[in-house]
Design a protein around this motif. Structure first.
Motif, PDB file in Angstrom:
ATOM      1  N   GLN A 202      12.337  17.226   0.063  1.00 55.92           N
ATOM      2  CA  GLN A 202      13.557  16.789   0.672  1.00 55.92           C
ATOM      3  C   GLN A 202      14.463  15.993  -0.101  1.00 55.92           C
ATOM      4  N   ALA A 203      15.873  15.745   0.394  1.00 57.85           N
ATOM      5  CA  ALA A 203      16.902  14.992  -0.381  1.00 57.85           C
ATOM      6  C   ALA A 203      16.213  13.686   0.354  1.00 57.85           C
ATOM      7  N   GLU A 204      16.208  12.470  -0.698  1.00 58.46           N
ATOM      8  CA  GLU A 204      15.668  11.260  -0.494  1.00 58.46           C
ATOM      9  C   GLU A 204      16.627  10.542   0.606  1.00 58.46           C
ATOM     10  N   GLY A 205      18.157  11.063   0.551  1.00 55.81           N
ATOM     11  CA  GLY A 205      19.182  10.128   1.546  1.00 55.81           C
ATOM     12  C   GLY A 205      19.139  11.065   2.872  1.00 55.81           C
ATOM     13  N   ALA A 206      18.179  11.932   3.226  1.00 54.13           N
ATOM     14  CA  ALA A 206      17.759  12.377   4.495  1.00 54.13           C
ATOM     15  C   ALA A 206      16.651  12.789   4.625  1.00 54.13           C
ATOM     16  N   ALA A 207      15.590  11.992   4.208  1.00 54.01           N
ATOM     17  CA  ALA A 207      13.997  12.162   4.475  1.00 54.01           C
ATOM     18  C   ALA A 207      13.369  11.709   5.488  1.00 54.01           C
ATOM     19  N   ALA A 208      13.208  12.182   6.595  1.00 54.11           N
ATOM     20  CA  ALA A 208      12.315  12.100   7.703  1.00 54.11           C
ATOM     21  C   ALA A 208      11.164  12.396   7.804  1.00 54.11           C
ATOM     22  N   PRO A 218       6.780  12.743  14.509  1.00 57.49           N
ATOM     23  CA  PRO A 218       8.164  12.900  14.118  1.00 57.49           C
ATOM     24  C   PRO A 218       8.826  11.700  14.398  1.00 57.49           C
ATOM     25  N   VAL A 219       9.249  11.152  13.232  1.00 60.03           N
ATOM     26  CA  VAL A 219      10.177   9.753  13.080  1.00 60.03           C
ATOM     27  C   VAL A 219      11.635   9.947  12.539  1.00 60.03           C
ATOM     28  N   PRO A 220      12.576   9.564  13.270  1.00 62.23           N
ATOM     29  CA  PRO A 220      14.011   9.729  12.978  1.00 62.23           C
ATOM     30  C   PRO A 220      14.228   9.090  11.484  1.00 62.23           C
ATOM     31  N   ALA A 221      14.972   9.759  10.539  1.00 59.90           N
ATOM     32  CA  ALA A 221      15.518   9.397   9.370  1.00 59.90           C
ATOM     33  C   ALA A 221      16.120   7.976   9.638  1.00 59.90           C
ATOM     34  N   GLY A 222      16.117   6.902   8.590  1.00 61.50           N
ATOM     35  CA  GLY A 222      16.744   5.849   8.831  1.00 61.50           C
ATOM     36  C   GLY A 222      18.126   5.916   8.382  1.00 61.50           C
ATOM     37  N   ALA A 223      18.645   6.974   7.482  1.00 65.19           N
ATOM     38  CA  ALA A 223      19.898   7.194   6.982  1.00 65.19           C
ATOM     39  C   ALA A 223      19.908   8.725   6.751  1.00 65.19           C
ATOM     40  N   MET A 224      21.481   9.220   6.587  1.00 62.49           N
ATOM     41  CA  MET A 224      21.551  10.499   6.415  1.00 62.49           C
ATOM     42  C   MET A 224      22.940  10.539   5.304  1.00 62.49           C
ATOM     43  N   HIS A 225      22.579  10.679   4.192  1.00 65.29           N
ATOM     44  CA  HIS A 225      23.614  10.725   3.262  1.00 65.29           C
ATOM     45  C   HIS A 225      23.228  11.606   2.048  1.00 65.29           C
ATOM     46  N   THR A 226      23.531  12.649   1.887  1.00 65.58           N
ATOM     47  CA  THR A 226      23.111  13.812   0.972  1.00 65.58           C
ATOM     48  C   THR A 226      24.066  14.741   0.782  1.00 65.58           C
ATOM     49  N   MET A 227      24.320  15.356  -0.534  1.00 69.06           N
ATOM     50  CA  MET A 227      25.161  16.596  -0.588  1.00 69.06           C
ATOM     51  C   MET A 227      24.486  17.737  -0.116  1.00 69.06           C
ATOM     52  N   ALA A 228      23.250  17.575   0.030  1.00 70.03           N
ATOM     53  CA  ALA A 228      22.291  18.853   0.439  1.00 70.03           C
ATOM     54  C   ALA A 228      22.551  19.080   2.167  1.00 70.03           C
ATOM     55  N   ASP A 229      23.716  19.311   2.365  1.00 70.21           N
ATOM     56  CA  ASP A 229      23.745  19.478   4.134  1.00 70.21           C
ATOM     57  C   ASP A 229      22.743  20.519   4.691  1.00 70.21           C
ATOM     58  N   GLY A 230      22.237  21.359   3.773  1.00 68.65           N
ATOM     59  CA  GLY A 230      21.390  22.309   4.458  1.00 68.65           C
ATOM     60  C   GLY A 230      20.118  21.812   4.761  1.00 68.65           C
ATOM     61  N   ILE A 231      19.641  20.778   4.377  1.00 70.89           N
ATOM     62  CA  ILE A 231      18.487  20.217   4.751  1.00 70.89           C
ATOM     63  C   ILE A 231      18.821  18.565   5.402  1.00 70.89           C
ATOM     64  N   ALA A 232      20.013  18.368   5.707  1.00 72.64           N
ATOM     65  CA  ALA A 232      20.238  17.114   6.081  1.00 72.64           C
ATOM     66  C   ALA A 232      20.015  17.230   7.681  1.00 72.64           C
ATOM     67  N   VAL A 233      18.522  16.905   7.954  1.00 75.09           N
ATOM     68  CA  VAL A 233      18.336  16.760   9.381  1.00 75.09           C
ATOM     69  C   VAL A 233      17.413  15.572   9.668  1.00 75.09           C
ATOM     70  N   GLY A 234      17.855  14.786  10.762  1.00 71.25           N
ATOM     71  CA  GLY A 234      17.547  13.552  11.025  1.00 71.25           C
ATOM     72  C   GLY A 234      16.193  13.267  11.621  1.00 71.25           C
ATOM     73  N   LEU A 235      15.440  14.424  12.274  1.00 70.20           N
ATOM     74  CA  LEU A 235      14.436  14.504  12.805  1.00 70.20           C
ATOM     75  C   LEU A 235      13.490  15.742  12.728  1.00 70.20           C
ATOM     76  N   PRO A 236      12.453  15.695  12.377  1.00 68.47           N
ATOM     77  CA  PRO A 236      11.614  16.790  12.279  1.00 68.47           C
ATOM     78  C   PRO A 236      11.401  17.699  13.476  1.00 68.47           C
ATOM     79  N   GLY A 237      11.242  18.916  13.477  1.00 67.64           N
ATOM     80  CA  GLY A 237      10.916  19.724  14.784  1.00 67.64           C
ATOM     81  C   GLY A 237       9.456  19.393  15.065  1.00 67.64           C
ATOM     82  N   THR A 238       8.990  19.517  16.506  1.00 69.07           N
ATOM     83  CA  THR A 238       7.957  19.327  16.764  1.00 69.07           C
ATOM     84  C   THR A 238       6.879  20.558  16.234  1.00 69.07           C
ATOM     85  N   VAL A 239       7.345  21.721  16.360  1.00 67.14           N
ATOM     86  CA  VAL A 239       6.538  23.057  16.331  1.00 67.14           C
ATOM     87  C   VAL A 239       6.302  22.953  14.625  1.00 67.14           C
ATOM     88  N   PRO A 240       7.233  23.015  13.905  1.00 64.67           N
ATOM     89  CA  PRO A 240       6.958  22.941  12.068  1.00 64.67           C
ATOM     90  C   PRO A 240       6.101  21.763  11.842  1.00 64.67           C
TER      91      PRO A 240
END
Length: 398
Positions: A202-208, A218-240
């Motif tokens: 994960q990008a450390e700027g969006a690492a949940a 699943p725990v929400p990410a504290g911050a969301m700041h990364t150039m990697a918008d494709g993996i900038a997801v604030g909360l993991p999905g329950t299934v995965p």
């Protein structure tokens, strides 16, 4: 829980729909790691990323009545294109909610595949809330980007290809956003090649995921700041998340500098154009090359990058790799001072790309000028040589 049989069924559905993307040996990364490193080139997949796999499987398994109601999705771009193309192929109407700052090429491509695009919010999570509301209001079926068994099964078909293309694979590195791709890879390999070690990145700027794995939910990410918008997801999905937690999959993080250096290396050495999120696995290899058993497969998850972002990232990567130097030099404001500075720079072999003057700054005396220089160099050692040469010559620089 999704298993190998589900993934093989998904692979059958995808026959003639998705491409069997190639793997490419990277000698440059192999030298860094000390073992064979192969790149799984999902950036060459239709729509430019792996997302078509999961989106098509999910939508193909809808009933005729569900398909008639249309589908809705939320995405920064890759899932959007996957949903739009899958819907077009299946004859389903689609609406996609995208963040307002989504890359313009991704927005344009999504529309070109036939979806109606709605720009809302500043993140994928906000767009997803709007998509949920739209689904409740209209009856459209929400095609979640990662939190569904069919999506996970579709993404897992990548692992079937890897197992055939690199039969002795020992380690697979996977970019992680919501976790659908990593979960699919884990679900397949746990039965097909149980000895293979899977590592998420994960990008450390969006690492949940790291705190979520530590907490066990699943725990929400504290911050969301990364150039990697494709993996900038604030909360993991329950299934995965359940799959990754059950298999105790480690999730590493990479910095923005790591991502930009990786993108630059993939472009220069592998001749591949990838987006920052697509380079995450390579970034981890470059940042932490030790302790990996080979052969290693790094998944290049996507190649959809805005050209303007590409310019910024390449420049950032050059700076991170010590091949781009930004100097501020204070000179006496006298005729010939700038010419002398440029002659001294030329003597070091550095290539001056841009020069600008500042005569009004708080730290400057009335008879001083600040020169901003952007300089191309040959690497970290050359950077140090340039700075040392100018300092020795008496220049005042930062």
């Amino acid at each position: 829980m999704t298993g190998l049989a589900d993934i093989r069924d998904a692979a059958a559905l995808l026959q003639g729909v998705t491409d069997r993307t190639p793997v490419q040996l990277s000698r440059a990364l192999s030298r860094v790691v000390g073992a064979e490193v192969w790149l799984k080139c999902e950036n060459l997949q239709r729509t430019g990323s792996f997302k078509l796999r999961g989106a098509y499987v999910r939508m193909a398994r809808l009933s005729a009545q569900e398909q008639s109601r249309g589908v809705v999705a939320a995405s920064a771009g890759n899932h959007a294109q996957g949903v739009a193309l899958a819907a077009q192929m299946l004859g389903i109407e689609s609406v996609v909610f995208m963040p307002v700052d989504a890359a313009l090429p991704k927005v344009a491509a999504t529309r070109d595949y036939g979806a109606r695009v709605e720009a809302v919010g500043a993140s994928v999570d906000e767009a997803l809330r709007h998509a949920h509301e739209y689904a409740e209001r209209t009856g459209a079926v929400l095609i979640h980007p990662f939190d569904h068994e069919d999506v996970v099964a579709g993404q897992g078909t990548i692992a079937l290809e890897i197992a055939e293309q690199v039969p002795d694979v020992a380690t697979v590195l996977v970019p992680v956003g919501g976790g659908g791709l990593a979960a699919g890879v884990v679900a397949a390999l746990a039965e097909l090649r149980p000895s293979v070690r899977v590592i998420g990145v994960q990008a450390e700027g969006a690492a949940a995921y790291p705190p979520s794995m530590a907490e066990g939910h699943p725990v929400p990410a504290g911050a969301m700041h990364t150039m990697a918008d494709g993996i900038a997801v604030g909360l993991p999905g329950t299934v995965p998340f359940d799959i990754l937690l059950r298999h105790a999959i480690p999730v590493r993080t990479v910095s923005e500098e790591d991502l930009s250096r990786a993108l630059l290396l993939v472009a220069e050495r592998a001749k591949m154009l990838v987006e920052p999120s697509g380079a995450a696995a390579v970034a981890s290899l470059m940042a932490e090359p030790g302790g990996l058993e080979g052969p290693v497969v790094a998944i290049l998850s996507g190649g959809n990058i805005d050209p303007l972002v590409l310019l910024r990232v390449v420049r950032h990567g050059l700076a991170s790799a010590g091949r781009f130097l930004h100097l501020r030099v204070r000179l006496d404001d006298t005729p010939g001072a700038l010419a002398e500075l440029l002659r001294d720079l030329a003597a070091t072999g550095a290539n001056v790309m841009e020069v600008s003057h500042a005569r009004t700054a708080v730290e400057l005396a009335v008879d001083e000028v600040a020169i901003e220089l952007q300089v191309e160099t040959k690497g970290p050692d050359h950077c140090a040589h340039v700075v040392q040469t100018l300092t020795t010559a008496g220049y005042r620089l930062t």
